[in-house]
Design a protein around this motif. Structure first.
Motif, PDB file in Angstrom:
ATOM      1  N   GLY A  77      -2.387  15.092  -1.252  1.00  0.00           N
ATOM      2  CA  GLY A  77      -1.656  14.687  -0.287  1.00  0.00           C
ATOM      3  C   GLY A  77      -0.051  15.641  -0.239  1.00  0.00           C
ATOM      4  N   ASN A  78       0.674  15.084   0.730  1.00  0.00           N
ATOM      5  CA  ASN A  78       2.099  15.983   0.951  1.00  0.00           C
ATOM      6  C   ASN A  78       3.136  14.596   0.952  1.00  0.00           C
ATOM      7  N   PRO A  79       3.859  14.637  -0.214  1.00  0.00           N
ATOM      8  CA  PRO A  79       4.775  13.508   0.003  1.00  0.00           C
ATOM      9  C   PRO A  79       5.589  13.602   1.446  1.00  0.00           C
ATOM     10  N   LYS A  80       5.889  14.598   1.953  1.00  0.00           N
ATOM     11  CA  LYS A  80       6.658  14.674   3.403  1.00  0.00           C
ATOM     12  C   LYS A  80       5.798  13.829   4.423  1.00  0.00           C
ATOM     13  N   ALA A  81       4.432  13.689   4.197  1.00  0.00           N
ATOM     14  CA  ALA A  81       3.553  12.957   4.977  1.00  0.00           C
ATOM     15  C   ALA A  81       3.511  11.581   4.639  1.00  0.00           C
ATOM     16  N   GLY A  82       3.281  11.326   3.273  1.00  0.00           N
ATOM     17  CA  GLY A  82       2.706   9.969   2.723  1.00  0.00           C
ATOM     18  C   GLY A  82       3.999   9.188   2.600  1.00  0.00           C
ATOM     19  N   THR A  83       5.273   9.605   2.324  1.00  0.00           N
ATOM     20  CA  THR A  83       6.289   8.763   1.992  1.00  0.00           C
ATOM     21  C   THR A  83       6.530   7.975   3.276  1.00  0.00           C
ATOM     22  N   PRO A  84       6.752   8.454   4.500  1.00  0.00           N
ATOM     23  CA  PRO A  84       6.994   7.610   5.732  1.00  0.00           C
ATOM     24  C   PRO A  84       6.009   6.447   5.715  1.00  0.00           C
ATOM     25  N   LEU A  85       4.684   6.553   5.504  1.00  0.00           N
ATOM     26  CA  LEU A  85       3.548   5.530   5.571  1.00  0.00           C
ATOM     27  C   LEU A  85       4.290   4.805   4.518  1.00  0.00           C
ATOM     28  N   MET A  86       4.353   4.931   3.121  1.00  0.00           N
ATOM     29  CA  MET A  86       4.693   3.911   1.986  1.00  0.00           C
ATOM     30  C   MET A  86       6.371   3.284   2.455  1.00  0.00           C
ATOM     31  N   VAL A  87       6.933   3.878   3.236  1.00  0.00           N
ATOM     32  CA  VAL A  87       8.304   3.090   3.777  1.00  0.00           C
ATOM     33  C   VAL A  87       8.068   2.046   4.668  1.00  0.00           C
ATOM     34  N   ALA A  88       7.023   2.410   5.495  1.00  0.00           N
ATOM     35  CA  ALA A  88       6.721   1.530   6.588  1.00  0.00           C
ATOM     36  C   ALA A  88       5.912   0.410   5.983  1.00  0.00           C
ATOM     37  N   GLU A  89       4.842   0.715   5.183  1.00  0.00           N
ATOM     38  CA  GLU A  89       4.002  -0.230   4.578  1.00  0.00           C
ATOM     39  C   GLU A  89       3.708   0.159   3.151  1.00  0.00           C
ATOM     40  N   PRO A  90       4.330  -0.520   2.009  1.00  0.00           N
ATOM     41  CA  PRO A  90       4.360  -0.076   0.721  1.00  0.00           C
ATOM     42  C   PRO A  90       2.937  -0.474   0.306  1.00  0.00           C
ATOM     43  N   THR A  91       2.254  -1.199   0.653  1.00  0.00           N
ATOM     44  CA  THR A  91       0.735  -1.408   0.191  1.00  0.00           C
ATOM     45  C   THR A  91      -0.101  -0.337   0.267  1.00  0.00           C
ATOM     46  N   ILE A  92       0.372   0.362   1.284  1.00  0.00           N
ATOM     47  CA  ILE A  92      -0.782   1.749   1.768  1.00  0.00           C
ATOM     48  C   ILE A  92      -0.767   2.782   0.428  1.00  0.00           C
ATOM     49  N   ALA A  93       0.224   2.537  -0.437  1.00  0.00           N
ATOM     50  CA  ALA A  93       0.218   3.111  -1.872  1.00  0.00           C
ATOM     51  C   ALA A  93      -1.082   2.845  -2.418  1.00  0.00           C
ATOM     52  N   LEU A  94      -1.747   1.968  -2.061  1.00  0.00           N
ATOM     53  CA  LEU A  94      -3.110   1.571  -2.726  1.00  0.00           C
ATOM     54  C   LEU A  94      -4.193   2.664  -2.397  1.00  0.00           C
ATOM     55  N   ASP A  95      -4.082   3.138  -0.994  1.00  0.00           N
ATOM     56  CA  ASP A  95      -5.007   4.216  -0.715  1.00  0.00           C
ATOM     57  C   ASP A  95      -4.350   5.452  -0.468  1.00  0.00           C
ATOM     58  N   LEU A  96      -3.065   5.673  -0.873  1.00  0.00           N
ATOM     59  CA  LEU A  96      -2.565   7.185  -1.107  1.00  0.00           C
ATOM     60  C   LEU A  96      -2.450   7.409  -2.531  1.00  0.00           C
ATOM     61  N   PRO A  97      -2.226   8.595  -3.129  1.00  0.00           N
ATOM     62  CA  PRO A  97      -2.790   9.987  -1.970  1.00  0.00           C
ATOM     63  C   PRO A  97      -4.051   9.693  -1.582  1.00  0.00           C
TER      64      PRO A  97
END
Length: 129
Positions: free
Chosen positions: A60-80
């Protein structure tokens, strides 16, 4: 290519190791971080179990993934993001990954945010050429 329960499965013309090698090389060329590569067949062998060739790549790319986790923290279950290459009993090699549209629905992501993970399909396509 087909999607089943939010998982996209594609046939690879390459062996499992070569499939993951090709995908990892593309990620490296695009400065996308490979966080882990797990050879699940080798892990099974360590405990004297048998598993066809199976490898999982987390990237992954933290620049791409971080905004997703800010919007919905539980997406971290599927990221990276993850790509699985595995050999079926018939000898065919498959590449499997979470469908970004499934993740969009699962986590109620905006169209703008889902673009951050939709890159997976074209990267897989490039690796399988």
């Amino acid at each position: 290519m087909n999607a089943n329960n939010g998982i996209v499965n594609q046939i690879s013309p390459y062996a499992v190791t070569e499939t993951i090698d090709r995908f990892a090389a593309i990620l490296q060329a695009k400065d996308i971080t490979v966080f882990a590569r797990i050879d699940q067949q080798a892990e099974a062998e360590k405990v004297r179990l048998s598993l066809p060739p199976t490898q999982l790549l987390l990237f992954g790319n933290p620049k791409a993934g971080t905004p997703l986790m800010v919007a919905e923290p539980t997406i971290a279950l599927d990221l990276p993001l993850k790509v699985l290459a595995w050999e079926a009993t018939d000898g065919k090699v498959w590449v499997s990954y979470n469908d970004p549209n499934y993740l969009k629905q699962r986590f109620s992501l905006s169209d703008e945010l889902v673009k951050n993970i939709a890159i997976i399909a074209p990267l897989i396509h490039q690796a399988l050429l």
